[in-house]
Design a protein around this motif. Structure first.
Motif, PDB file in Angstrom:
ATOM      1  N   PRO A 194     125.460 -35.594 -59.067  1.00  9.40           N
ATOM      2  CA  PRO A 194     124.582 -35.123 -57.988  1.00  9.40           C
ATOM      3  C   PRO A 194     123.247 -34.636 -58.562  1.00  9.40           C
ATOM      4  N   GLN A 195     122.618 -35.487 -59.358  1.00  6.51           N
ATOM      5  CA  GLN A 195     121.411 -35.099 -60.108  1.00  6.51           C
ATOM      6  C   GLN A 195     120.446 -36.281 -60.194  1.00  6.51           C
ATOM      7  N   SER A 214     121.521 -26.940 -62.461  1.00  6.89           N
ATOM      8  CA  SER A 214     121.399 -28.323 -61.972  1.00  6.89           C
ATOM      9  C   SER A 214     121.299 -29.303 -63.140  1.00  6.89           C
ATOM     10  N   THR A 240     118.682 -31.516 -58.369  1.00  7.93           N
ATOM     11  CA  THR A 240     119.387 -32.258 -57.322  1.00  7.93           C
ATOM     12  C   THR A 240     118.463 -33.378 -56.839  1.00  7.93           C
TER      13      THR A 240
END
Ligand SMILES: Cc1cc2nc3c(=O)[nH]c(=O)nc-3n(C[C@H](O)[C@H](O)[C@H](O)COP(=O)(O)OP(=O)(O)OC[C@H]3O[C@@H](n4cnc5c(N)ncnc54)[C@H](O)[C@@H]3O)c2cc1C
Length: 388
Positions: free
Chosen positions: A183-184, A208, A228
């Motif tokens: 999710p990056q 993150s 993100t």
């Protein structure tokens, strides 16, 4: 009358940095080589820290001479736990002189490296440069057969698939694998700053993912900032002044005032692990064989080690013979899987806010900070898998 297909000892599919290096290395070993695929030199602010082993490989092709005026030394790597974890450690520094080197490696824009490699390819008479894409391939016991989008067909004793994460070679030869997404996204750009970087790269570990500054020549550094995907879209849409300020805040002003000094890019983060690195008359190298997030400057360095291993394994009489490919398969298994696993585990540990995971990461950094032989081992592993 139909023309017979041209035949090469080695066909390298994909003229990215790994493919171009493979073509040069195979030509140097005395093979007739085709390097196939369209050239693209898109600048997106991405740089590559070429570690000592990679630099020496490229020096053998005369490519480092072309990079000397553009590459910056990387003498210290600093890790800063910026997660806010209960178990966070003070910053840990790794210095090249601890393992007897002046620098771990050299940082250069990836597009500059690709252009220097393709220049060297153009000057190498043993390499035929074909600009069309490969649309399909198959192999039999004696030869691999490639079909190009422009209608050309050709044969080769060995195909090196260097055609990146969406590899046509991998798919055509039925090599399966596991792909995953994080999710990056990684925002890349180049900054100018008011303080000197003193040849230090700093990796801020945040929730993150890492935000890393890597030295370039003068008061310039490259940035790889993992955020993100939504935050990535917001950041890339900022004007230069606002993006510079955001980077200055994220890096706690360690480089002083920041302004944007290059193009920018946004790369979604994913991983790929293949079930095998070879098939009949075929070997996978570079991102066709492994993909992981840009942590610890490992990806392209690993791809260049694939090149060195494939050239070493290639039999001078038949570079695609089964014995050589089996040796290549053995040599890549542990290096690639260990690094993919280590980068994945570190990245996931940052994304997790579970206390035991934070504790384990803190303990790992404590061990690296305080156990000298472990520090030196890890530093050498970052340069070459054998520590040579
Ligand atoms: C933000 C970021 C920072 C990074 N920083 C570092 C770092 O500091 N150090 C490091 O070691 N690594 C780093 N990496 C990883 C590194 O960028 C990659 O490992 C490297 O670029 C992969 O090179 P490659 O030649 O394997 O693949 P690619 O560069 O993807 O090249 C593939 C080539 O194949 C061609 N192609 C595709 N399909 C076909 C076809 N059908 N026929 C013919 N040609 C085809 C493409 O056009 C392309 O030219 C970073 C990655 C990212 C995302």
């Amino acid at each position: 009358m139909p023309q017979p297909s041209p035949c090469f000892d080695v066909a390298v599919v994909g003229p990215g940095p790994v493919g171009a290096a493979a073509a040069l290395a195979m030509a140097q070993k005395g093979f007739r080589v085709a390097l196939i695929g369209p050239s693209s030199a898109r600048r997106d602010g991405r740089t590559v820290a070429l570690m000592d082993g990679s630099w020496r490989l490229l020096a053998g092709f005369g490519v480092t001479k072309r990079l000397e005026d553009e590459a910056a030394p990387l003498a210290t790597m600093r890790l800063v736990d910026d997660t806010g974890s209960l178990f966070r450690r003070p910053p840990t520094e790794f210095k090249a002189h601890e393992i007897g080197l002046d620098q771990f490696g050299w940082n250069v824009e990836t597009a500059t490296l690709s252009a220097a490699l393709l220049d060297a390819v153009a000057g190498e008479p043993a390499i035929a440069r074909l600009e069309s894409s490969v649309s399909g391939m198959h192999a039999d016991e004696d030869m691999a057969h490639l079909d190009l989008a422009d209608g050309t067909a050709l044969g080769a004793k060995l195909v090196a698939g260097a055609d990146g994460r969406r590899s046509v070679v991998r798919a055509a030869m039925g090599i399966g694998g596991k792909e995953w997404q994080y999710p990056q996204a990684a925002l890349t750009t180049i900054i100018r700053h008011s303080r000197a970087h003193r040849d230090v790269s700093t990796e801020f570990h945040t929730r993150s993912g890492p935000c890393t500054t890597v030295p370039l020549l003068g008061r310039r550094s490259s940035i790889v900032w993992m955020v993100t995907p939504e935050e990535g879209e917001r950041l890339i849409g900022l004007d230069d002044g606002a993006l510079g300020l955001a980077i200055e805040q994220r890096t706690h002003s360690i480089l002083g005032a920041v302004s944007i000094d290059g193009p920018r890019g946004l790369v979604p983060m994913g991983g790929l692990s293949v079930e095998r690195f070879s098939a009949q008359r075929t070997a996978l190298i570079g991102e066709a064989a492994h993909v992981f997030p840009p942590i610890g400057a490992q990806g392209l360095n690993l791809g260049l080690r694939d090149v060195a291993a494939l050239v070493e394994a290639a039999d001078a009489r038949d570079p695609g013979a089964a014995g050589g490919l089996a040796a290549y398969e053995r040599s890549r298994a542990s290096d690639v899987r260990t690094r993919t696993g280590a980068v994945d585990a570190l990245n996931r540990s940052l994304l997790s806010d579970l206390l035991p995971v934070d504790f384990a990461r803190g303990l790992g950094l404590l061990a690296l900070d305080s156990i000298a032989p472990l520090r030196r081992f890890v530093m050498r592993q970052g340069l070459t898998p054998s520590g040579r």
